[in-house]
Scaffold this motif. Structure first.
Motif, PDB file in Angstrom:
ATOM      1  N   GLY A 138      18.827 -14.440  -6.094  1.00  0.00           N
ATOM      2  CA  GLY A 138      18.507 -13.834  -4.809  1.00  0.00           C
ATOM      3  C   GLY A 138      17.311 -12.908  -4.850  1.00  0.00           C
ATOM      4  O   GLY A 138      17.090 -12.117  -3.939  1.00  0.00           O
ATOM      5  N   LEU A 139      16.512 -13.020  -5.911  1.00  0.00           N
ATOM      6  CA  LEU A 139      15.417 -12.071  -6.133  1.00  0.00           C
ATOM      7  C   LEU A 139      14.040 -12.715  -6.056  1.00  0.00           C
ATOM      8  O   LEU A 139      13.046 -12.115  -6.485  1.00  0.00           O
ATOM      9  CB  LEU A 139      15.590 -11.415  -7.511  1.00  0.00           C
ATOM     10  CG  LEU A 139      16.906 -10.674  -7.735  1.00  0.00           C
ATOM     11  CD1 LEU A 139      17.063 -10.305  -9.206  1.00  0.00           C
ATOM     12  CD2 LEU A 139      16.985  -9.436  -6.859  1.00  0.00           C
ATOM     13  N   ALA A 140      13.966 -13.916  -5.500  1.00  0.00           N
ATOM     14  CA  ALA A 140      12.686 -14.623  -5.439  1.00  0.00           C
ATOM     15  C   ALA A 140      11.717 -13.945  -4.467  1.00  0.00           C
ATOM     16  O   ALA A 140      12.114 -13.171  -3.599  1.00  0.00           O
ATOM     17  CB  ALA A 140      12.915 -16.068  -5.018  1.00  0.00           C
ATOM     18  N   MET A 141      10.464 -14.269  -4.627  1.00  0.00           N
ATOM     19  CA  MET A 141       9.398 -13.892  -3.718  1.00  0.00           C
ATOM     20  C   MET A 141       9.133 -12.391  -3.640  1.00  0.00           C
ATOM     21  O   MET A 141       8.846 -11.839  -2.576  1.00  0.00           O
ATOM     22  CB  MET A 141       9.651 -14.457  -2.318  1.00  0.00           C
ATOM     23  CG  MET A 141       9.817 -15.966  -2.275  1.00  0.00           C
ATOM     24  SD  MET A 141       8.505 -16.867  -3.184  1.00  0.00           S
ATOM     25  CE  MET A 141       7.054 -16.410  -2.243  1.00  0.00           C
ATOM     26  N   GLU A 142       9.199 -11.717  -4.790  1.00  0.00           N
ATOM     27  CA  GLU A 142       8.712 -10.338  -4.868  1.00  0.00           C
ATOM     28  C   GLU A 142       7.187 -10.414  -4.989  1.00  0.00           C
ATOM     29  O   GLU A 142       6.602 -10.170  -6.053  1.00  0.00           O
ATOM     30  CB  GLU A 142       9.335  -9.612  -6.057  1.00  0.00           C
ATOM     31  CG  GLU A 142      10.788  -9.240  -5.867  1.00  0.00           C
ATOM     32  CD  GLU A 142      10.962  -8.107  -4.865  1.00  0.00           C
ATOM     33  OE1 GLU A 142      10.031  -7.283  -4.711  1.00  0.00           O
ATOM     34  OE2 GLU A 142      12.026  -8.038  -4.221  1.00  0.00           O
ATOM     35  N   ILE A 143       6.556 -10.759  -3.873  1.00  0.00           N
ATOM     36  CA  ILE A 143       5.128 -11.060  -3.861  1.00  0.00           C
ATOM     37  C   ILE A 143       4.286  -9.871  -4.321  1.00  0.00           C
ATOM     38  O   ILE A 143       3.251 -10.031  -4.971  1.00  0.00           O
ATOM     39  CB  ILE A 143       4.708 -11.538  -2.455  1.00  0.00           C
ATOM     40  CG1 ILE A 143       5.261 -12.951  -2.217  1.00  0.00           C
ATOM     41  CG2 ILE A 143       3.197 -11.517  -2.286  1.00  0.00           C
ATOM     42  CD1 ILE A 143       4.941 -13.524  -0.865  1.00  0.00           C
ATOM     43  N   GLY A 144       4.738  -8.665  -4.007  1.00  0.00           N
ATOM     44  CA  GLY A 144       3.976  -7.484  -4.398  1.00  0.00           C
ATOM     45  C   GLY A 144       3.832  -7.314  -5.894  1.00  0.00           C
ATOM     46  O   GLY A 144       2.929  -6.609  -6.360  1.00  0.00           O
ATOM     47  N   LYS A 178       6.022  -2.070 -10.122  1.00  0.00           N
ATOM     48  CA  LYS A 178       5.352  -3.365 -10.062  1.00  0.00           C
ATOM     49  C   LYS A 178       4.437  -3.622 -11.249  1.00  0.00           C
ATOM     50  O   LYS A 178       4.007  -4.734 -11.470  1.00  0.00           O
ATOM     51  CB  LYS A 178       4.541  -3.480  -8.761  1.00  0.00           C
ATOM     52  CG  LYS A 178       5.352  -3.345  -7.479  1.00  0.00           C
ATOM     53  CD  LYS A 178       6.332  -4.480  -7.328  1.00  0.00           C
ATOM     54  CE  LYS A 178       6.934  -4.546  -5.925  1.00  0.00           C
ATOM     55  NZ  LYS A 178       7.745  -3.364  -5.571  1.00  0.00           N
ATOM     56  N   GLY A 179       4.088  -2.600 -11.986  1.00  0.00           N
ATOM     57  CA  GLY A 179       3.229  -2.793 -13.148  1.00  0.00           C
ATOM     58  C   GLY A 179       1.756  -2.733 -12.793  1.00  0.00           C
ATOM     59  O   GLY A 179       1.375  -2.829 -11.623  1.00  0.00           O
ATOM     60  N   PRO A 180       0.882  -2.580 -13.804  1.00  0.00           N
ATOM     61  CA  PRO A 180      -0.560  -2.495 -13.555  1.00  0.00           C
ATOM     62  C   PRO A 180      -1.125  -3.801 -13.034  1.00  0.00           C
ATOM     63  O   PRO A 180      -0.726  -4.885 -13.448  1.00  0.00           O
ATOM     64  CB  PRO A 180      -1.124  -2.143 -14.939  1.00  0.00           C
ATOM     65  CG  PRO A 180      -0.103  -2.637 -15.905  1.00  0.00           C
ATOM     66  CD  PRO A 180       1.220  -2.468 -15.229  1.00  0.00           C
ATOM     67  N   GLY A 181      -2.064  -3.688 -12.103  1.00  0.00           N
ATOM     68  CA  GLY A 181      -2.738  -4.869 -11.579  1.00  0.00           C
ATOM     69  C   GLY A 181      -1.919  -5.674 -10.598  1.00  0.00           C
ATOM     70  O   GLY A 181      -2.241  -6.839 -10.328  1.00  0.00           O
ATOM     71  N   SER A 182      -0.887  -5.081 -10.004  1.00  0.00           N
ATOM     72  CA  SER A 182      -0.058  -5.831  -9.065  1.00  0.00           C
ATOM     73  C   SER A 182      -0.763  -5.975  -7.725  1.00  0.00           C
ATOM     74  O   SER A 182      -1.619  -5.172  -7.346  1.00  0.00           O
ATOM     75  CB  SER A 182       1.289  -5.135  -8.858  1.00  0.00           C
ATOM     76  OG  SER A 182       1.110  -3.918  -8.164  1.00  0.00           O
ATOM     77  N   LEU A 183      -0.372  -6.995  -6.977  1.00  0.00           N
ATOM     78  CA  LEU A 183      -0.940  -7.224  -5.650  1.00  0.00           C
ATOM     79  C   LEU A 183      -0.631  -6.051  -4.726  1.00  0.00           C
ATOM     80  O   LEU A 183      -1.478  -5.645  -3.918  1.00  0.00           O
ATOM     81  CB  LEU A 183      -0.402  -8.528  -5.070  1.00  0.00           C
ATOM     82  CG  LEU A 183      -0.903  -8.920  -3.677  1.00  0.00           C
ATOM     83  CD1 LEU A 183      -2.420  -9.074  -3.655  1.00  0.00           C
ATOM     84  CD2 LEU A 183      -0.236 -10.217  -3.219  1.00  0.00           C
ATOM     85  N   GLU A 184       0.568  -5.495  -4.843  1.00  0.00           N
ATOM     86  CA  GLU A 184       0.950  -4.375  -3.981  1.00  0.00           C
ATOM     87  C   GLU A 184       0.077  -3.148  -4.224  1.00  0.00           C
ATOM     88  O   GLU A 184      -0.090  -2.317  -3.330  1.00  0.00           O
ATOM     89  CB  GLU A 184       2.423  -4.017  -4.194  1.00  0.00           C
ATOM     90  CG  GLU A 184       2.968  -3.012  -3.194  1.00  0.00           C
ATOM     91  CD  GLU A 184       4.476  -2.877  -3.274  1.00  0.00           C
ATOM     92  OE1 GLU A 184       4.952  -1.731  -3.445  1.00  0.00           O
ATOM     93  OE2 GLU A 184       5.171  -3.909  -3.159  1.00  0.00           O
ATOM     94  N   ALA A 185      -0.492  -3.038  -5.421  1.00  0.00           N
ATOM     95  CA  ALA A 185      -1.380  -1.918  -5.733  1.00  0.00           C
ATOM     96  C   ALA A 185      -2.717  -2.035  -5.006  1.00  0.00           C
ATOM     97  O   ALA A 185      -3.529  -1.104  -5.039  1.00  0.00           O
ATOM     98  CB  ALA A 185      -1.607  -1.820  -7.239  1.00  0.00           C
ATOM     99  N   TRP A 186      -2.948  -3.182  -4.361  1.00  0.00           N
ATOM    100  CA  TRP A 186      -4.153  -3.386  -3.557  1.00  0.00           C
ATOM    101  C   TRP A 186      -3.838  -3.612  -2.082  1.00  0.00           C
ATOM    102  O   TRP A 186      -4.646  -3.278  -1.212  1.00  0.00           O
ATOM    103  CB  TRP A 186      -4.950  -4.591  -4.088  1.00  0.00           C
ATOM    104  CG  TRP A 186      -5.656  -4.316  -5.371  1.00  0.00           C
ATOM    105  CD1 TRP A 186      -5.296  -4.735  -6.619  1.00  0.00           C
ATOM    106  CD2 TRP A 186      -6.845  -3.540  -5.540  1.00  0.00           C
ATOM    107  NE1 TRP A 186      -6.187  -4.271  -7.556  1.00  0.00           N
ATOM    108  CE2 TRP A 186      -7.148  -3.542  -6.926  1.00  0.00           C
ATOM    109  CE3 TRP A 186      -7.680  -2.845  -4.671  1.00  0.00           C
ATOM    110  CZ2 TRP A 186      -8.258  -2.875  -7.438  1.00  0.00           C
ATOM    111  CZ3 TRP A 186      -8.790  -2.176  -5.187  1.00  0.00           C
ATOM    112  CH2 TRP A 186      -9.066  -2.200  -6.555  1.00  0.00           C
ATOM    113  N   VAL A 187      -2.694  -4.198  -1.793  1.00  0.00           N
ATOM    114  CA  VAL A 187      -2.379  -4.601  -0.414  1.00  0.00           C
ATOM    115  C   VAL A 187      -1.097  -3.900   0.038  1.00  0.00           C
ATOM    116  O   VAL A 187       0.005  -4.428  -0.079  1.00  0.00           O
ATOM    117  CB  VAL A 187      -2.223  -6.129  -0.301  1.00  0.00           C
ATOM    118  CG1 VAL A 187      -2.029  -6.541   1.158  1.00  0.00           C
ATOM    119  CG2 VAL A 187      -3.439  -6.843  -0.888  1.00  0.00           C
TER     120      VAL A 187
END
Length: 337
Positions: free
Chosen positions: A161-167, A186-195
């Motif tokens: 049930g944890l799919a699609m953590e897009i960030g 989310k860790g370094p370089g994650s998409l959420e760190a930009w969007v």
């Protein structure tokens, strides 16, 4: 009164609960209801608010609460089989609790539960009756949520049930000093760190600290960076160069990341939700998303190589507004009976 079978969807946010009522054919009845969530006060405090929302829906539409057959819930945190796995903006007593089963016992009705990104994705799919194929949903907000619906309306939630953590997906973009930005959890370089709004706060502070921006109105205001970031949309509406540059980079990186998602999922339709869908600059923003997508995605995810070279991945804005997630989980609740 319309029939005797009805379903309720409850979209639990960090601040509010949004609730929607459906009849037995899946059509929304009346308008949605919004109440405070009290999520930081503990799940039992939120349960009280959920019951209040259900009662308000019934009262507003002259329906007996006994006619509510099943309820769908979505939560703003990772969860697996009804159990909350991460605290997010909730009270710590949510973590490890089977919210789905506890609320089901309290209201004596079957309950369905998923996270808010999945719920909104499914709601957007439901609200497009002419679309029967897959749909990839991504919603920039305070963070970055998302969800994926397979063709024929099958919500993809993954094994746990944890799919699609897009960030959490990685992108190779760096700050001017060469560092990879970090985002909590989310860790370094994650998409959420930009969007995300959190990313905009960081990027805005970096830009306002530059000498060429000392005269910008936002640099002159004696308010917090959070308050300044909230004003960025208004500045972008007015085509302010600084605001436009920040949103342009955000849109480009989002599109670039969706190029990778297209290679993995081949969704055909990518829907962007969140508050940006309501802005006056959304067409400009979406064009920059497309440009980022075209830079990264293999060309056949952009257009077919075979004449007449039709578009193979479309982008669209969310149509469900504030109640897409509530409608989505209400429809999933219909599957319980």
């Amino acid at each position: 009164m319309e029939g005797s079978v009805h379903f309720v969807g409850l979209d639990i946010g960090g601040t509010t609960v949004k609730a929607a009522l459906l009849n037995e054919s899946g059509r929304q009845i009346g308008v949605g209801v919004e109440v405070r969530s009290h999520g930081s006060d503990g799940y039992k405090a939120t349960f009280k608010q959920l019951r209040a929302a259900i009662n308000q829906l019934c009262s507003d539409n002259s329906i007996e609460s006994s006619n509510i057959t099943a309820v769908g819930i979505d939560v703003p945190a990772p969860s697996s089989d009804g159990v909350i796995w991460g605290q997010a903006n909730l009270n710590e007593d949510w973590v490890g609790t089977n919210i789905r089963d506890e609320f089901s016992k309290e209201i004596h009705r079957p309950c369905y539960m998923t996270n808010d990104g999945n719920a909104a994705a499914y709601g957007e799919w439901i609200l497009r009756p002419g679309h029967d194929g897959p749909l990839l949903f991504v919603a920039p907000g305070t963070g970055l949520g998302g969800g994926f619906v397979l063709g024929k309306g099958q919500l993809y939630e993954g094994c746990n049930g944890l799919a699609m953590e897009i960030g959490a997906i990685s992108v190779p973009f760096r700050e001017e000093d060469g560092s990879l930005p970090e985002c909590a959890g989310k860790g370094p370089g994650s998409l959420e760190a930009w969007v995300s709004l959190v990313a905009l706060r960081r990027r805005l502070k970096i830009e306002l600290d530059k000498s060429e921006n000392f005269s910008h109105p936002l640099a002159q205001e004696q308010i917090s960076i959070k308050e300044k970031a909230f004003q960025l949309r208004d500045y972008c509406e007015k085509e302010d160069p600084l605001a436009r540059s920040l949103f342009q980079r955000q849109a480009h990186i989002l599109g670039w990341a969706m190029g990778d998602q297209a290679s993995e999922l081949d969704p055909g339709l990518i829907v962007i939700g969140g508050g940006l869908a309501e802005t006056g600059f959304r067409d400009w923003y979406l064009e920059n998303v497309r440009l980022g997508f075209e830079e990264r995605a293999p060309s056949f995810y952009v257009n077919s190589p075979i004449p007449p070279h039709g578009v193979t991945t479309r982008f669209d804005w969310a149509v469900g507004g504030d109640y897409a997630a509530a409608i989505g989980v209400a429809h999933k609740a219909m599957e319980l009976v």
